[in-house]
Scaffold this motif. Sequence first.
Motif, PDB file in Angstrom:
ATOM      1  N   LEU A  11       0.814  -1.212   0.000  1.00 51.65           N
ATOM      2  CA  LEU A  11       0.000   0.000   0.000  1.00 51.65           C
ATOM      3  C   LEU A  11       0.847   1.261   0.000  1.00 51.65           C
ATOM      4  O   LEU A  11       0.306   2.362  -0.142  1.00 51.65           O
ATOM      5  N   ASN A  12       2.158   1.145   0.201  1.00 50.62           N
ATOM      6  CA  ASN A  12       3.026   2.313   0.218  1.00 50.62           C
ATOM      7  C   ASN A  12       3.623   2.619  -1.153  1.00 50.62           C
ATOM      8  O   ASN A  12       4.420   3.548  -1.281  1.00 50.62           O
ATOM      9  N   ARG A  13       3.251   1.842  -2.162  1.00 56.49           N
ATOM     10  CA  ARG A  13       3.733   2.107  -3.507  1.00 56.49           C
ATOM     11  C   ARG A  13       3.114   3.379  -4.058  1.00 56.49           C
ATOM     12  O   ARG A  13       2.008   3.763  -3.687  1.00 56.49           O
ATOM     13  N   LEU A  14       3.836   4.039  -4.967  1.00 60.16           N
ATOM     14  CA  LEU A  14       3.384   5.311  -5.505  1.00 60.16           C
ATOM     15  C   LEU A  14       2.067   5.176  -6.244  1.00 60.16           C
ATOM     16  O   LEU A  14       1.133   5.968  -6.022  1.00 60.16           O
ATOM     17  N   ASP A  15       1.969   4.179  -7.140  1.00 62.64           N
ATOM     18  CA  ASP A  15       0.742   4.066  -7.925  1.00 62.64           C
ATOM     19  C   ASP A  15      -0.456   3.742  -7.048  1.00 62.64           C
ATOM     20  O   ASP A  15      -1.550   4.284  -7.244  1.00 62.64           O
ATOM     21  N   VAL A  16      -0.269   2.856  -6.049  1.00 62.21           N
ATOM     22  CA  VAL A  16      -1.381   2.494  -5.172  1.00 62.21           C
ATOM     23  C   VAL A  16      -1.835   3.704  -4.360  1.00 62.21           C
ATOM     24  O   VAL A  16      -3.038   3.966  -4.216  1.00 62.21           O
ATOM     25  N   ARG A  17      -0.888   4.478  -3.835  1.00 63.27           N
ATOM     26  CA  ARG A  17      -1.270   5.630  -3.022  1.00 63.27           C
ATOM     27  C   ARG A  17      -1.941   6.705  -3.871  1.00 63.27           C
ATOM     28  O   ARG A  17      -2.890   7.360  -3.427  1.00 63.27           O
ATOM     29  N   LEU A  18      -1.475   6.887  -5.113  1.00 61.62           N
ATOM     30  CA  LEU A  18      -2.144   7.849  -5.988  1.00 61.62           C
ATOM     31  C   LEU A  18      -3.568   7.411  -6.311  1.00 61.62           C
ATOM     32  O   LEU A  18      -4.500   8.224  -6.343  1.00 61.62           O
ATOM     33  N   VAL A  19      -3.743   6.104  -6.549  1.00 58.06           N
ATOM     34  CA  VAL A  19      -5.079   5.593  -6.828  1.00 58.06           C
ATOM     35  C   VAL A  19      -5.978   5.753  -5.608  1.00 58.06           C
ATOM     36  O   VAL A  19      -7.159   6.114  -5.722  1.00 58.06           O
ATOM     37  N   LEU A  20      -5.435   5.515  -4.409  1.00 62.88           N
ATOM     38  CA  LEU A  20      -6.234   5.703  -3.194  1.00 62.88           C
ATOM     39  C   LEU A  20      -6.659   7.160  -3.039  1.00 62.88           C
ATOM     40  O   LEU A  20      -7.817   7.457  -2.713  1.00 62.88           O
ATOM     41  N   LEU A  21      -5.737   8.074  -3.269  1.00 63.23           N
ATOM     42  CA  LEU A  21      -6.084   9.491  -3.163  1.00 63.23           C
ATOM     43  C   LEU A  21      -7.114   9.881  -4.217  1.00 63.23           C
ATOM     44  O   LEU A  21      -8.073  10.616  -3.924  1.00 63.23           O
ATOM     45  N   PRO A 287     -22.749   3.865 -10.527  1.00 58.18           N
ATOM     46  CA  PRO A 287     -21.699   4.750  -9.972  1.00 58.18           C
ATOM     47  C   PRO A 287     -20.463   3.978  -9.519  1.00 58.18           C
ATOM     48  O   PRO A 287     -19.342   4.469  -9.674  1.00 58.18           O
ATOM     49  N   PHE A 288     -20.682   2.772  -8.970  1.00 59.74           N
ATOM     50  CA  PHE A 288     -19.531   1.979  -8.522  1.00 59.74           C
ATOM     51  C   PHE A 288     -18.660   1.568  -9.708  1.00 59.74           C
ATOM     52  O   PHE A 288     -17.433   1.631  -9.645  1.00 59.74           O
ATOM     53  N   LEU A 289     -19.320   1.167 -10.814  1.00 58.63           N
ATOM     54  CA  LEU A 289     -18.556   0.810 -12.013  1.00 58.63           C
ATOM     55  C   LEU A 289     -17.826   2.027 -12.568  1.00 58.63           C
ATOM     56  O   LEU A 289     -16.667   1.931 -12.997  1.00 58.63           O
ATOM     57  N   MET A 290     -18.504   3.185 -12.562  1.00 61.09           N
ATOM     58  CA  MET A 290     -17.837   4.409 -13.009  1.00 61.09           C
ATOM     59  C   MET A 290     -16.626   4.714 -12.140  1.00 61.09           C
ATOM     60  O   MET A 290     -15.558   5.100 -12.636  1.00 61.09           O
ATOM     61  N   TRP A 291     -16.779   4.522 -10.832  1.00 63.45           N
ATOM     62  CA  TRP A 291     -15.683   4.782  -9.894  1.00 63.45           C
ATOM     63  C   TRP A 291     -14.517   3.828 -10.154  1.00 63.45           C
ATOM     64  O   TRP A 291     -13.354   4.250 -10.200  1.00 63.45           O
ATOM     65  N   LEU A 292     -14.835   2.536 -10.355  1.00 60.97           N
ATOM     66  CA  LEU A 292     -13.782   1.561 -10.624  1.00 60.97           C
ATOM     67  C   LEU A 292     -13.080   1.851 -11.948  1.00 60.97           C
ATOM     68  O   LEU A 292     -11.854   1.757 -12.058  1.00 60.97           O
ATOM     69  N   ILE A 293     -13.871   2.208 -12.971  1.00 59.68           N
ATOM     70  CA  ILE A 293     -13.269   2.504 -14.273  1.00 59.68           C
ATOM     71  C   ILE A 293     -12.356   3.722 -14.167  1.00 59.68           C
ATOM     72  O   ILE A 293     -11.259   3.752 -14.741  1.00 59.68           O
ATOM     73  N   SER A 294     -12.793   4.734 -13.393  1.00 60.52           N
ATOM     74  CA  SER A 294     -11.956   5.923 -13.198  1.00 60.52           C
ATOM     75  C   SER A 294     -10.651   5.559 -12.506  1.00 60.52           C
ATOM     76  O   SER A 294      -9.566   6.031 -12.889  1.00 60.52           O
ATOM     77  N   LEU A 295     -10.748   4.697 -11.482  1.00 64.04           N
ATOM     78  CA  LEU A 295      -9.528   4.275 -10.788  1.00 64.04           C
ATOM     79  C   LEU A 295      -8.622   3.472 -11.721  1.00 64.04           C
ATOM     80  O   LEU A 295      -7.392   3.613 -11.684  1.00 64.04           O
ATOM     81  N   ALA A 296      -9.237   2.599 -12.544  1.00 62.11           N
ATOM     82  CA  ALA A 296      -8.432   1.809 -13.475  1.00 62.11           C
ATOM     83  C   ALA A 296      -7.722   2.705 -14.484  1.00 62.11           C
ATOM     84  O   ALA A 296      -6.535   2.517 -14.780  1.00 62.11           O
ATOM     85  N   VAL A 297      -8.453   3.706 -15.001  1.00 59.02           N
ATOM     86  CA  VAL A 297      -7.827   4.639 -15.956  1.00 59.02           C
ATOM     87  C   VAL A 297      -6.712   5.417 -15.273  1.00 59.02           C
ATOM     88  O   VAL A 297      -5.627   5.615 -15.843  1.00 59.02           O
ATOM     89  N   ALA A 298      -6.970   5.864 -14.016  1.00 60.22           N
ATOM     90  CA  ALA A 298      -5.945   6.606 -13.280  1.00 60.22           C
ATOM     91  C   ALA A 298      -4.721   5.727 -13.030  1.00 60.22           C
ATOM     92  O   ALA A 298      -3.574   6.179 -13.186  1.00 60.22           O
ATOM     93  N   TYR A 299      -4.964   4.472 -12.633  1.00 57.45           N
ATOM     94  CA  TYR A 299      -3.841   3.567 -12.381  1.00 57.45           C
ATOM     95  C   TYR A 299      -3.038   3.340 -13.660  1.00 57.45           C
ATOM     96  O   TYR A 299      -1.803   3.359 -13.643  1.00 57.45           O
TER      97      TYR A 299
END
Length: 579
Positions: A11-21, A287-299
């Motif tokens: 969870l301290n990785r850069l990509d994971v923390r950016l996705v969490l934020l 909305p949950f799928l939209m949220w997941l897709i947004s996180l996937a695109v961000a990741y």
Amino acid sequence: MLAPLRGFDGLNRLDVRLVLLLGLALLPIGIIAMVQTYRVIEDSDARLEAALLGETLEAAAVERQVILHTRGAAQSIARIIPGYNEDPKTCSTVLDRYASSITDIAFAAHVSEDGIVRCGSAAVGTDLSSTATHTQYVETGLPFVGATLTARQTEDNLINVVEPVVDGNRPDGYVILSFLHDAIVINPPGNNGGPRPLDTITFNDRGDILSSQIGLETALDRLPVNRALSMLGGNGTGTFEDVDRTGAQRLYTVAPLLPGSIYALSIWEPSAGRTGGLTAMSAVLFPFLMWLISLAVAYFAVHRLVTRHIRSLRQNIRAFSSTRRTLSNVHLDEAPLELREVIEAFVSMTHQIARDEAELENGLHEKDVLLKEVHHRVKNNLQLIASITNMQIRKAQSPETKFVLKRLQDRVLGLATIHRNLYQASVLSNVRADTLIEELTAQITRNSITPAAGIDLELDIAPVSLYPDQAVPLSLLVTEATTNAIKYVGRPTPDAKPWISVVLKAADETGQVRLVISNSIGTPVNALPEGEVPGLGSQLINAFVMQLGAVSQVTETGTQYEINVKFSPSDFTAEDAAA
């Protein structure tokens, strides 16, 4: 900012923390979308319910008109019927003419308070006191619409419109107008392309079925099991789901035709109430799928633009720190400008570091070579001095002079041995004191002890590594102490052999190194030269103890003389230890 999570390295990785934020940032938008979806569903349900209610009212519109028309006629007849109480025949003629003029009316009559048909289009004098219609009139005394058998006692079910008659201020029975169910035509709804009901029935406030679109027998099977018709009328307009008497799931809509009196009930398939797939689950799922897709695109974006370049740079940094291998597989074509500048700067820094380290290594190597050459030259010069001293010993006539030159020669040879060891050492900053002491002891005993003396030499030397600034005074201390021990060694008893012991113990739990040099005393083995002034060896020993920063203790018993020296060795750095 997110603090580092201990125990969760992933969870301290850069990509994971950016996705969490980013997930936290998008969460309010997801909640708003979910709320809006719920509102859309509620609006769709409300519109669908209104549409189904409209279909229900439209299906029973004809029956409503017939009942309203019949009820109006019953009210009119109820006002004029008291005038014919004295002439039942004329009353019957009027009612028969009225029933014949209206196609839907099958029976018209004036019924007395005790349930006897006074006059009517038929069945004059019939007793209706046992019918449900008369019972309801007696119970309420109010106008109503009900369903009973005809007064002719046929099997045809009738819809009865009852209106009380008042003669002056006195109740005078009621007027009943009846028409057959078949006289009512329920319009089939759903002609606009929408869903079609399985059936539409009408009922009164008592729960009596007045009409059915497809027949009363089938309508009874499709009524809700868990709700009575009499209760549905009291709840007003509404839509609900329930199981019919056949066990099938149905959708029901209730609409008032005559509020408080007549109601229409439409029966639908459950799919008729579904708003085009918009359900409560979709309000959360979309909305949950939209949220997941947004996180996937961000990741994917973070990984593509930043993380993969940082990981490649990290691998090369680790490789450079461990092997000093310069970067070779960092791809800069797709990296952002900022990362490209960082990578280029680091590549330049690695080359500069590699060059600087190579120059330092060359300098250190040259220094080591020069130092070894110095030790080698010093060792040769000391050996030369020892050889000259040996020549002087041979030419000296005085025993005292020979003894002094011999002691000087031993000290010079000891220094030569020290420089020889420093010259031969692979690391000049780390000297094996145990090896040095063994060589010094062997050299001194070889030059000073003859086999005829019969002296036993005991060595107990533990491995000890020291810096040269401690190894040199320690070696000189061993030289002086061992020479003194050889000079003053004696036999404790006539039968005992003389002995000399040299013990070097490594650092103990207190971190101190201990040197113990002892010898037996008694009958001297070696004769002391005449005119010697004692004390020089002790002065040198004390001087060397001070240079070591050590503590010395001299113990003398009847049979043993011992020098005990303790000192703390200097700590080696990690670089020295690795070398």
